[in-house]
Design an enzyme around this catalytic site. Structure first.
Site, PDB file in Angstrom:
ATOM      1  N   ASN A 148     -25.147 -33.194 -31.597  1.00  0.00           N
ATOM      2  CA  ASN A 148     -24.603 -33.396 -32.933  1.00  0.00           C
ATOM      3  C   ASN A 148     -25.168 -34.675 -33.540  1.00  0.00           C
ATOM      4  OD1 ASN A 148     -21.257 -33.222 -34.401  1.00  0.00           O
ATOM      5  ND2 ASN A 148     -23.133 -33.923 -35.295  1.00  0.00           N
ATOM      6  N   THR A 149     -24.812 -35.822 -32.957  1.00  0.00           N
ATOM      7  CA  THR A 149     -25.151 -37.108 -33.560  1.00  0.00           C
ATOM      8  C   THR A 149     -26.660 -37.300 -33.707  1.00  0.00           C
ATOM      9  OG1 THR A 149     -23.160 -38.023 -32.542  1.00  0.00           O
ATOM     10  CG2 THR A 149     -24.748 -39.596 -33.432  1.00  0.00           C
ATOM     11  N   ALA A 179     -24.306 -33.843 -24.975  1.00  0.00           N
ATOM     12  CA  ALA A 179     -24.023 -35.265 -25.241  1.00  0.00           C
ATOM     13  C   ALA A 179     -25.125 -36.191 -24.739  1.00  0.00           C
ATOM     14  CB  ALA A 179     -22.694 -35.708 -24.652  1.00  0.00           C
ATOM     15  N   GLY A 180     -25.503 -37.134 -25.619  1.00  0.00           N
ATOM     16  CA  GLY A 180     -26.404 -38.216 -25.241  1.00  0.00           C
ATOM     17  C   GLY A 180     -27.838 -38.076 -25.690  1.00  0.00           C
ATOM     18  N   GLY A 225     -22.658 -39.586 -28.170  1.00  0.00           N
ATOM     19  CA  GLY A 225     -23.079 -40.415 -29.295  1.00  0.00           C
ATOM     20  C   GLY A 225     -23.914 -41.617 -28.942  1.00  0.00           C
ATOM     21  N   LYS A 273     -15.292 -24.695 -26.785  1.00  0.00           N
ATOM     22  CA  LYS A 273     -15.935 -25.805 -26.084  1.00  0.00           C
ATOM     23  C   LYS A 273     -14.802 -26.748 -25.692  1.00  0.00           C
ATOM     24  CE  LYS A 273     -18.727 -29.900 -26.485  1.00  0.00           C
ATOM     25  NZ  LYS A 273     -19.196 -30.940 -27.412  1.00  0.00           N
TER      26      LYS A 273
END
Length: 258
Positions: free
Chosen positions: A207-208, A185-186, A159, A98
């Site tokens: 992830n977050t 992301a986001g 994040g 990635k």
């Protein structure tokens, strides 16, 4: 549900998850298992390259259970990203990567010129490259031309948890690319994941949203269901939007009310 295909491999889940920010390795592993994800991304910078067999992350996230997707998080130049991709492969993690090349420290937006350059180099070296990029069609097309196996546009800043800010851009990218489009992301919660999949994209990476939840394991379950629901809704085809009411039960032919 139909499978996700990238770079000649097939994955039962369209959800890809990360390994950072969890309160403990035990919670991380339980959440990843609850997510149903088959591919897990690991930052090469977080791995003890000299002793991969003793590294805590690689002992917890084992290749016999998950496909590892090393990432070049924290790299700000093409040269650094290429170096860390090579280090990850040399450590036996994977020849998939990635690819992240950051252009701005505050927003973590990608450095698109360096990203395209690094993609070309790594593809030539036999890597399967999945670049994280912005939601710009022209950049996405150039990454595809450079040999990317999939393109990973952001939903919103890394994040941030803001969810999908530009669904039209994502739909345009998906409509023009031949390689898979995985939004990265986001995403902040399950409704974001569902709405993202409803755009017709091939998958979501997060992830977050899971790791920073009050209950990461329960959020992982929610994300698994949301990604599946969004994919099924896209395949089913939503009803047309109208600016007027249409009765659910047609009234034609019925006698008028008394």
């Amino acid at each position: 549900m139909d499978a996700l295909e990238i770079g000649g491999r097939t994955f039962d889940s369209r959800l890809i998850v990360g390994t950072g920010k969890y309160p403990s390795p035990e919670v991380m592993l339980e959440a990843i298992r609850a997510s149903g994800a088959g591919m897990v991304t690991v930052a090469v910078r977080r791995v003890d390259i000299e002793n991969p067999d003793r590294d805590d992350i690689l002992r917890t996230i084992t290749p016999d259970e998950f496909e590892l997707l090393p990432n070049t998080a924290g790299c700000y130049t093409a040269e650094d990203a290429i170096r860390f991709a090579r280090l990850g492969r040399a450590a036996g993690m994977s020849d998939w990567v990635k690819l992240e090349v950051i252009g701005d420290a505050d927003t973590l937006f990608p450095h698109t010129e360096a990203l395209i350059e690094a993609t070309r180099v790594l593809v030539a070296e036999g890597f399967t490259v999945l670049p994280y990029t912005n939601d710009d069609l022209v950049t996405a097309l150039r990454l595809e031309d450079a040999g990317a196996a999939a393109v990973m546009p952001l939903a919103s800043p890394i994040g941030s948890g803001l969810g999908l800010l530009n669904p039209l851009n994502i739909r345009i990218i998906k409509s023009r690319l031949s390689v898979p489009v995985v939004v990265d992301a986001g995403v902040g919660t399950a409704s974001d994941a569902c709405a993202t999949m409803e755009q017709g994209v091939d998958g979501v990476l997060m992830n977050t949203a899971i790791a920073a939840a009050e209950d990461p394991v329960e959020m992982a379950r929610a994300m698994r269901l949301a990604v599946e629901a969004g994919r099924r809704a896209y395949l089913a085809g939503r009803m047309p939007r109208r600016e007027w009411a249409v009765p659910s039960s047609p009234l034609e032919g019925l006698p008028p009310p008394d």
